[in-house]
Design a protein around this motif. Structure first.
Motif, PDB file in Angstrom:
ATOM      1  N   LYS A  56     -15.012   7.714 -33.813  1.00 52.41           N
ATOM      2  CA  LYS A  56     -14.481   7.635 -32.450  1.00 52.41           C
ATOM      3  C   LYS A  56     -15.061   6.419 -31.752  1.00 52.41           C
ATOM      4  O   LYS A  56     -16.257   6.160 -31.816  1.00 52.41           O
ATOM      5  N   ARG A  57     -14.193   5.687 -31.062  1.00 50.80           N
ATOM      6  CA  ARG A  57     -14.625   4.478 -30.362  1.00 50.80           C
ATOM      7  C   ARG A  57     -14.059   4.470 -28.945  1.00 50.80           C
ATOM      8  O   ARG A  57     -13.068   5.157 -28.660  1.00 50.80           O
ATOM      9  N   ASN A  58     -14.671   3.698 -28.083  1.00 47.43           N
ATOM     10  CA  ASN A  58     -14.205   3.587 -26.698  1.00 47.43           C
ATOM     11  C   ASN A  58     -13.747   2.162 -26.392  1.00 47.43           C
ATOM     12  O   ASN A  58     -14.310   1.198 -26.914  1.00 47.43           O
ATOM     13  N   LYS A  59     -12.762   2.068 -25.548  1.00 49.91           N
ATOM     14  CA  LYS A  59     -12.305   0.758 -25.087  1.00 49.91           C
ATOM     15  C   LYS A  59     -11.802   0.890 -23.653  1.00 49.91           C
ATOM     16  O   LYS A  59     -11.126   1.869 -23.306  1.00 49.91           O
ATOM     17  N   ALA A  60     -12.151  -0.089 -22.823  1.00 46.16           N
ATOM     18  CA  ALA A  60     -11.740  -0.057 -21.417  1.00 46.16           C
ATOM     19  C   ALA A  60     -10.656  -1.097 -21.146  1.00 46.16           C
ATOM     20  O   ALA A  60     -10.664  -2.188 -21.728  1.00 46.16           O
ATOM     21  N   TYR A  61      -9.734  -0.741 -20.275  1.00 42.25           N
ATOM     22  CA  TYR A  61      -8.650  -1.641 -19.855  1.00 42.25           C
ATOM     23  C   TYR A  61      -8.707  -1.762 -18.331  1.00 42.25           C
ATOM     24  O   TYR A  61      -8.686  -0.753 -17.626  1.00 42.25           O
ATOM     25  N   LYS A  62      -8.764  -3.010 -17.861  1.00 41.14           N
ATOM     26  CA  LYS A  62      -8.897  -3.224 -16.424  1.00 41.14           C
ATOM     27  C   LYS A  62      -7.610  -3.792 -15.837  1.00 41.14           C
ATOM     28  O   LYS A  62      -7.063  -4.774 -16.345  1.00 41.14           O
ATOM     29  N   PHE A  63      -7.137  -3.165 -14.736  1.00 45.18           N
ATOM     30  CA  PHE A  63      -5.897  -3.580 -14.100  1.00 45.18           C
ATOM     31  C   PHE A  63      -6.071  -3.680 -12.583  1.00 45.18           C
ATOM     32  O   PHE A  63      -6.913  -3.006 -11.994  1.00 45.18           O
ATOM     33  N   ARG A  64      -5.240  -4.502 -11.968  1.00 44.92           N
ATOM     34  CA  ARG A  64      -5.256  -4.669 -10.512  1.00 44.92           C
ATOM     35  C   ARG A  64      -4.498  -3.504  -9.859  1.00 44.92           C
ATOM     36  O   ARG A  64      -3.435  -3.096 -10.331  1.00 44.92           O
ATOM     37  N   LEU A  65      -5.059  -2.989  -8.787  1.00 43.33           N
ATOM     38  CA  LEU A  65      -4.431  -1.924  -8.005  1.00 43.33           C
ATOM     39  C   LEU A  65      -3.884  -2.484  -6.695  1.00 43.33           C
ATOM     40  O   LEU A  65      -4.487  -3.400  -6.113  1.00 43.33           O
ATOM     41  N   TYR A  66      -2.782  -1.903  -6.224  1.00 40.47           N
ATOM     42  CA  TYR A  66      -2.202  -2.301  -4.941  1.00 40.47           C
ATOM     43  C   TYR A  66      -1.994  -1.048  -4.088  1.00 40.47           C
ATOM     44  O   TYR A  66      -0.862  -0.568  -3.928  1.00 40.47           O
ATOM     45  N   PRO A  67      -3.088  -0.498  -3.541  1.00 38.14           N
ATOM     46  CA  PRO A  67      -2.960   0.726  -2.741  1.00 38.14           C
ATOM     47  C   PRO A  67      -2.309   0.454  -1.393  1.00 38.14           C
ATOM     48  O   PRO A  67      -2.358  -0.662  -0.872  1.00 38.14           O
ATOM     49  N   THR A  68      -1.705   1.501  -0.828  1.00 33.38           N
ATOM     50  CA  THR A  68      -1.203   1.410   0.544  1.00 33.38           C
ATOM     51  C   THR A  68      -2.420   1.387   1.476  1.00 33.38           C
ATOM     52  O   THR A  68      -3.549   1.642   1.049  1.00 33.38           O
ATOM     53  N   ASP A  69      -2.189   1.118   2.756  1.00 25.74           N
ATOM     54  CA  ASP A  69      -3.294   1.093   3.728  1.00 25.74           C
ATOM     55  C   ASP A  69      -4.011   2.445   3.761  1.00 25.74           C
ATOM     56  O   ASP A  69      -5.239   2.513   3.848  1.00 25.74           O
ATOM     57  N   GLU A  70      -3.214   3.516   3.692  1.00 27.31           N
ATOM     58  CA  GLU A  70      -3.779   4.863   3.735  1.00 27.31           C
ATOM     59  C   GLU A  70      -4.631   5.137   2.478  1.00 27.31           C
ATOM     60  O   GLU A  70      -5.728   5.694   2.555  1.00 27.31           O
ATOM     61  N   GLN A  71      -4.126   4.708   1.321  1.00 27.51           N
ATOM     62  CA  GLN A  71      -4.862   4.898   0.070  1.00 27.51           C
ATOM     63  C   GLN A  71      -6.134   4.049   0.046  1.00 27.51           C
ATOM     64  O   GLN A  71      -7.187   4.514  -0.389  1.00 27.51           O
ATOM     65  N   ALA A  72      -6.031   2.808   0.547  1.00 23.20           N
ATOM     66  CA  ALA A  72      -7.191   1.910   0.586  1.00 23.20           C
ATOM     67  C   ALA A  72      -8.287   2.492   1.477  1.00 23.20           C
ATOM     68  O   ALA A  72      -9.482   2.390   1.162  1.00 23.20           O
ATOM     69  N   LEU A  73      -7.878   3.110   2.577  1.00 21.25           N
ATOM     70  CA  LEU A  73      -8.840   3.729   3.484  1.00 21.25           C
ATOM     71  C   LEU A  73      -9.591   4.872   2.793  1.00 21.25           C
ATOM     72  O   LEU A  73     -10.814   5.000   2.916  1.00 21.25           O
ATOM     73  N   LEU A  74      -8.852   5.680   2.017  1.00 21.51           N
ATOM     74  CA  LEU A  74      -9.471   6.792   1.297  1.00 21.51           C
ATOM     75  C   LEU A  74     -10.389   6.283   0.175  1.00 21.51           C
ATOM     76  O   LEU A  74     -11.446   6.866  -0.082  1.00 21.51           O
ATOM     77  N   ILE A  75      -9.990   5.192  -0.478  1.00 23.00           N
ATOM     78  CA  ILE A  75     -10.836   4.594  -1.524  1.00 23.00           C
ATOM     79  C   ILE A  75     -12.161   4.148  -0.920  1.00 23.00           C
ATOM     80  O   ILE A  75     -13.245   4.434  -1.448  1.00 23.00           O
ATOM     81  N   ARG A  76     -12.086   3.433   0.212  1.00 27.84           N
ATOM     82  CA  ARG A  76     -13.304   2.941   0.867  1.00 27.84           C
ATOM     83  C   ARG A  76     -14.160   4.110   1.368  1.00 27.84           C
ATOM     84  O   ARG A  76     -15.392   4.041   1.343  1.00 27.84           O
ATOM     85  N   LYS A  77     -13.484   5.161   1.825  1.00 27.66           N
ATOM     86  CA  LYS A  77     -14.208   6.355   2.277  1.00 27.66           C
ATOM     87  C   LYS A  77     -14.952   6.988   1.098  1.00 27.66           C
ATOM     88  O   LYS A  77     -16.099   7.454   1.247  1.00 27.66           O
ATOM     89  N   LEU A 115      -0.621   7.338 -16.317  1.00 27.84           N
ATOM     90  CA  LEU A 115       0.069   6.065 -16.112  1.00 27.84           C
ATOM     91  C   LEU A 115       1.563   6.331 -16.152  1.00 27.84           C
ATOM     92  O   LEU A 115       2.086   6.853 -17.138  1.00 27.84           O
ATOM     93  N   LEU A 116       2.258   5.989 -15.047  1.00 30.31           N
ATOM     94  CA  LEU A 116       3.681   6.326 -14.931  1.00 30.31           C
ATOM     95  C   LEU A 116       4.479   5.151 -14.391  1.00 30.31           C
ATOM     96  O   LEU A 116       4.638   4.985 -13.176  1.00 30.31           O
ATOM     97  N   GLY A 117       4.915   4.280 -15.274  1.00 35.04           N
ATOM     98  CA  GLY A 117       5.822   3.177 -14.930  1.00 35.04           C
ATOM     99  C   GLY A 117       5.486   2.385 -13.689  1.00 35.04           C
ATOM    100  O   GLY A 117       6.143   2.548 -12.665  1.00 35.04           O
ATOM    101  N   GLY A 118       4.483   1.534 -13.763  1.00 32.94           N
ATOM    102  CA  GLY A 118       4.104   0.689 -12.636  1.00 32.94           C
ATOM    103  C   GLY A 118       3.196   1.357 -11.627  1.00 32.94           C
ATOM    104  O   GLY A 118       2.808   0.753 -10.626  1.00 32.94           O
ATOM    105  N   ILE A 135       0.195  -0.232  -9.635  1.00 29.03           N
ATOM    106  CA  ILE A 135      -0.724  -0.897 -10.559  1.00 29.03           C
ATOM    107  C   ILE A 135      -0.013  -2.058 -11.248  1.00 29.03           C
ATOM    108  O   ILE A 135       1.194  -1.987 -11.537  1.00 29.03           O
ATOM    109  N   ARG A 136      -0.744  -3.124 -11.494  1.00 25.09           N
ATOM    110  CA  ARG A 136      -0.187  -4.242 -12.272  1.00 25.09           C
ATOM    111  C   ARG A 136      -0.724  -4.106 -13.695  1.00 25.09           C
ATOM    112  O   ARG A 136      -1.807  -4.593 -14.013  1.00 25.09           O
ATOM    113  N   GLN A 137       0.035  -3.441 -14.532  1.00 20.53           N
ATOM    114  CA  GLN A 137      -0.401  -3.188 -15.901  1.00 20.53           C
ATOM    115  C   GLN A 137       0.123  -4.306 -16.807  1.00 20.53           C
ATOM    116  O   GLN A 137       1.235  -4.254 -17.316  1.00 20.53           O
ATOM    117  N   HIS A 138      -0.718  -5.328 -17.019  1.00 20.20           N
ATOM    118  CA  HIS A 138      -0.286  -6.507 -17.757  1.00 20.20           C
ATOM    119  C   HIS A 138      -0.290  -6.341 -19.272  1.00 20.20           C
ATOM    120  O   HIS A 138       0.165  -7.215 -20.004  1.00 20.20           O
TER     121      HIS A 138
END
Length: 370
Positions: free
Chosen positions: A3-24, A124-127, A139-142
């Motif tokens: 068993k092995r692990n691998k991480a994938y990093k992607f850019r997020l584009y939260p709404t203002d409301e979501q960004a506020l909750l993330i910062r909280k 992960l559900l289509g964008g 999400i920007r899943q490149h």
């Protein structure tokens, strides 16, 4: 099947409301960490002379604080649970003598939190990515995550310039066959260009940080003239942060390409096990060492080789690669200013190239012993 692990990093584009909750959530994670650390520190000071009694004390949990601070219930409970795991890990490292006593986290500490996959709460559900409490976040899943990879956890982070990212940790099974070590290369760390290899090729690192120094200095001076925490100060702070992030991204991209090329072309790579922190603090090499990111490069190289059943061989830092003639094996002292290795046997080589050949030979010798 390992068993092995691998991480994938992607850019997020939260709404203002979501960004506020993330910062909280960032704030709640920091608050709970500091609360638990304060209690543990107090207990440690009281019982540090009685180790048996100290071991019997049950550490505090995030649930304890939810009764008193009801607003903690508004954020992802798994994020708070991970705080306890991180603090436990830091404590164990301290008691094993591998780290200093844990420190309190300030608002300037890295803004991030980790949550786990439980009963399909992360998908992960289509964008978009479904995350606990946040629901669907753009999400920007490149690149695609292979279907055989199982999602384990997500770390949501925010950069100094206000960009949001998610690092998705996956687990997968893969049978890795050890490769026969036919092609070996030695790398000698070069302050001026990352490395030179035993075949004479130079990495020619572009020095992204030094290229940006003048522009960065101008923007930092503008920042210093503005009233702290004002609107204009914050705008300028973001400009400075964006420049710093650009340098970091350029460096990371270059190091990924270099390590990928080496892992594709060689079965084993030999390097010196250098103390980069010590080097950066001596001989006025601080900016040069920080700029080329040797530590990050070797980390990339390690996992890229490992994934293919190949090896990264670390040579003892006291191995006299610079002083030894790669042709006849004789040893002579070399001043730092000498850039050419000239031997009594007639050999005249670039100092770093000669060192890279010696590192390769030592790597081959260690492979034969293993």
């Amino acid at each position: 099947m390992a068993k092995r692990n691998k991480a994938y990093k992607f850019r997020l584009y939260p709404t203002d409301e979501q960004a506020l909750l993330i910062r909280k959530t960032f704030g709640c994670v920091r608050f709970v960490y500091n609360k638990m650390l304060a209690e543990r520190k107090e207990t440690y000071e009281l019982l540090k002379e009685d180790k048996d009694a100290l071991k019997k004390v049950k550490p505090p949990t995030p649930a304890k604080y939810k009764k008193e601070y009801e607003w903690l219930k508004e954020v992802d409970s798994l994020a708070l649970a991970n705080v306890q795991l991180h603090l436990d890990k830091a404590y164990k490292a301290f008691f094993k003598g591998k780290a200093k006593f844990p420190k309190f986290k300030s608002k300037r500490y890295k803004q991030s939190y980790t949550t786990n996959v439980v009963n399909g709460n992360i998908q992960l559900l289509g964008g978009h990515i479904k995350l606990p409490k946040l629901k669907m976040v753009k999400i920007r899943q490149h690149r695609e995550i292979p279907s055989a990879h199982k999602l384990k956890s997500c770390t949501i982070s925010m950069t100094s310039s206000g960009k949001y990212y998610v690092s998705i940790l996956t687990e997968y099974e893969k049978e890795i066959e050890s490769k026969e070590m036919k092609k070996v290369v030695g790398l000698d760390f070069a302050m001026n260009g990352l490395f030179i290899d035993s075949e004479g090729k130079k990495a020619n690192y572009p020095k992204f940080y030094r290229q940006m120094l003048d522009k960065l200095a101008i923007e930092q001076r503008k920042l210093s003239r503005k009233k702290k925490d004002s609107s204009n100060w914050n705008k300028q702070r973001i400009r400075v942060a964006k420049l710093q992030e650009k340098v970091a991204n350029q460096r990371r991209n270059f190091l990924h390409h270099q390590s990928k090329e080496l892992a594709a072309n060689f079965d084993a790579v030999a390097i010196e096990d250098l103390d980069m922190k010590g080097m950066s603090q001596t001989l006025m090499f601080g900016k040069s060492v920080a700029d080329n990111g040797w530590g990050m490069f070797t980390s990339f190289l390690q996992y890229k080789l490992s994934e293919q059943g190949k090896q990264l061989i670390k040579i003892d830092k006291w191995f006299p690669s610079t002083k030894t003639c790669s042709h006849c094996g004789s040893i002579k002292e070399m001043a730092l200013s000498e850039r050419t290795y000239q031997c009594i046997c007639g050999v005249s080589l670039d100092r770093d190239y000669n060192s890279a050949i010696n590192i390769k030979k030592e790597g081959i010798r260690l492979l034969a012993i293993a």
